[in-house]
Design a protein around this motif. Structure first.
Motif, PDB file in Angstrom:
ATOM      1  N   LYS A 130       0.832  -1.214   0.000  1.00  9.53           N
ATOM      2  CA  LYS A 130       0.000   0.000   0.000  1.00  9.53           C
ATOM      3  C   LYS A 130       0.860   1.255   0.000  1.00  9.53           C
ATOM      4  O   LYS A 130       0.554   2.246  -0.673  1.00  9.53           O
ATOM      5  CB  LYS A 130      -0.923  -0.008   1.220  1.00  9.53           C
ATOM      6  N   ASN A 133       2.308   1.534  -3.509  1.00  9.80           N
ATOM      7  CA  ASN A 133       1.175   1.822  -4.377  1.00  9.80           C
ATOM      8  C   ASN A 133       1.366   1.404  -5.846  1.00  9.80           C
ATOM      9  O   ASN A 133       1.090   2.180  -6.767  1.00  9.80           O
ATOM     10  CB  ASN A 133       0.887   3.335  -4.310  1.00  9.80           C
ATOM     11  N   GLN A 152      -7.556  -2.361  -1.860  1.00  5.84           N
ATOM     12  CA  GLN A 152      -7.421  -1.172  -2.708  1.00  5.84           C
ATOM     13  C   GLN A 152      -7.441  -1.514  -4.194  1.00  5.84           C
ATOM     14  O   GLN A 152      -7.560  -0.624  -5.040  1.00  5.84           O
ATOM     15  CB  GLN A 152      -6.138  -0.404  -2.365  1.00  5.84           C
TER      16      GLN A 152
END
Length: 344
Positions: A130, A133, A152
């Motif tokens: 995360k 990304n 996500q």
């Protein structure tokens, strides 16, 4: 030779032996492990041969002896091998809005069997992903522990083998096709996802080829008997990898999309299987990496066994390894890529 001291004569003899071995090592990527299983193991020591040749070259150079030409010539002949082992400078091109990033990581089942003392690895790895990304994430030795940890990503392909291990591809872009390549007599495999980016489709393969089953603490309690077992184990693994590499090569030859192949090859960049799987694609480390590109946590050897190969139409703008992130026996690798999309 007559003008050399007795010590230098001995040194020159060893230099000659080394260059002969180096010459044969240069041929090994072209020699099938099934035919030469014994010799194929020596691809693992190619970096050591290059380093020793460099040391001999410096040794003779400091004495201004013409014997420096011997190792010097072999280093020049093997210049392409040197770039696979070590990159002196990296590429870091300016970012563009059309760029996308891909991370590949063998997560070792999120430490399911407590190989490492850290108990929070199932949380730490998703947090790391995360933080960085990436647009596409390929995870080898995946386990269901991670099923709810990458929310996500809207698109995913999770493939679970019998038992605990599997593979996963997470993507911010739509996945419009998916599948796998099964390897006979092996728990390893390759999965792929056809990913829609704009009006284009890219095929991303995530590979996990046959393991040679050597732990990072191989140097401990090492004796002659153990060395024979390890040598035979590596030989057998390399023969299996040859078959697996040929299956990947055949499968990708039938794909008409631009391709990215990433994951755990379980072999060096000097091997037959590396040459087979890579084919005419670019090695992202060679294109934009720096240093050794170490991706496996051997204590005394900068092993690079995790790769990202890209189609010639895909530009590699940046390549990063994360050797400080010790939450598996592998380290994550990440690359920033650019692909000229079709106009809307």
């Amino acid at each position: 030779m007559k003008k050399l001291s007795w010590f230098n004569k001995v040194m020159y003899f060893f230099n000659i032996v080394l260059t002969v071995l180096t010459f044969f090592a240069y041929l090994l990527p072209f020699m099938a492990p099934k035919v030469f299983p014994f010799l194929s193991v020596f691809t693992l020591v190619m970096p050591l041969m290059l380093i020793l040749n460099f040391l001999f070259f410096i040794y003779w150079l400091l004495q201004t002896k013409r014997q420096m030409l011997l190792s010097g010539i072999f280093l020049l002949l093997g210049i392409t091998f040197i770039s696979k082992f070590y990159k002196f400078s990296s590429k870091d091109l300016p970012e563009d809005k059309a760029d996308f990033t891909l991370m590949s990581y063998n997560v070792r089942l999120f430490n399911l069997y407590d190989w490492l003392p850290q108990r929070d690895i199932p949380q730490v790895i998703p947090a790391f992903v995360k933080q960085h990304n990436p647009d596409i994430v390929c995870l080898q030795e995946y386990n269901k522990v991670g099923d709810k940890s990458f929310s996500q990503y809207k698109h995913k392909f999770i493939f679970k083998m019998d038992g605990q291990a599997g593979q996963a591809i997470y993507s911010r872009f739509p996945i419009i096709g998916k599948g796998d390549i099964q390897f006979p007599g092996s728990a390893n495999n390759v999965v792929y996802a056809d990913i829609k980016k704009g009006k284009d489709t890219l095929r991303v393969y995530s590979m996990h080829l046959q393991s040679i089953k050597i732990s990072p603490d191989i140097h401990e309690n090492f004796d002659e008997e153990k060395s024979k077992v390890i040598f035979n184990r590596i030989s057998e693994a390399f023969k299996k990898q040859q078959l697996q590499g040929e299956l990947v090569e055949k499968h990708k030859s039938e794909c008409h999309y631009p391709m990215i192949i990433c994951g755990d090859l379980n072999n060096s960049a000097f091997s037959y299987v590396y040459r087979s799987v890579k084919g005419k694609m670019n090695d992202a480390f060679e294109e934009a990496g720096k240093g050794f590109g170490k991706s496996y946590n051997y204590k005394y050897y900068p092993a690079r066994i995790d790769y990202v190969f890209t189609d010639k139409s895909i530009e590699v703008k940046e390549y990063t390894t994360f050797p400080a992130f010790i939450n598996s026996d592998h380290f994550p690798v990440m690359t920033r890529l650019a692909f000229e999309e079709k106009e809307e």
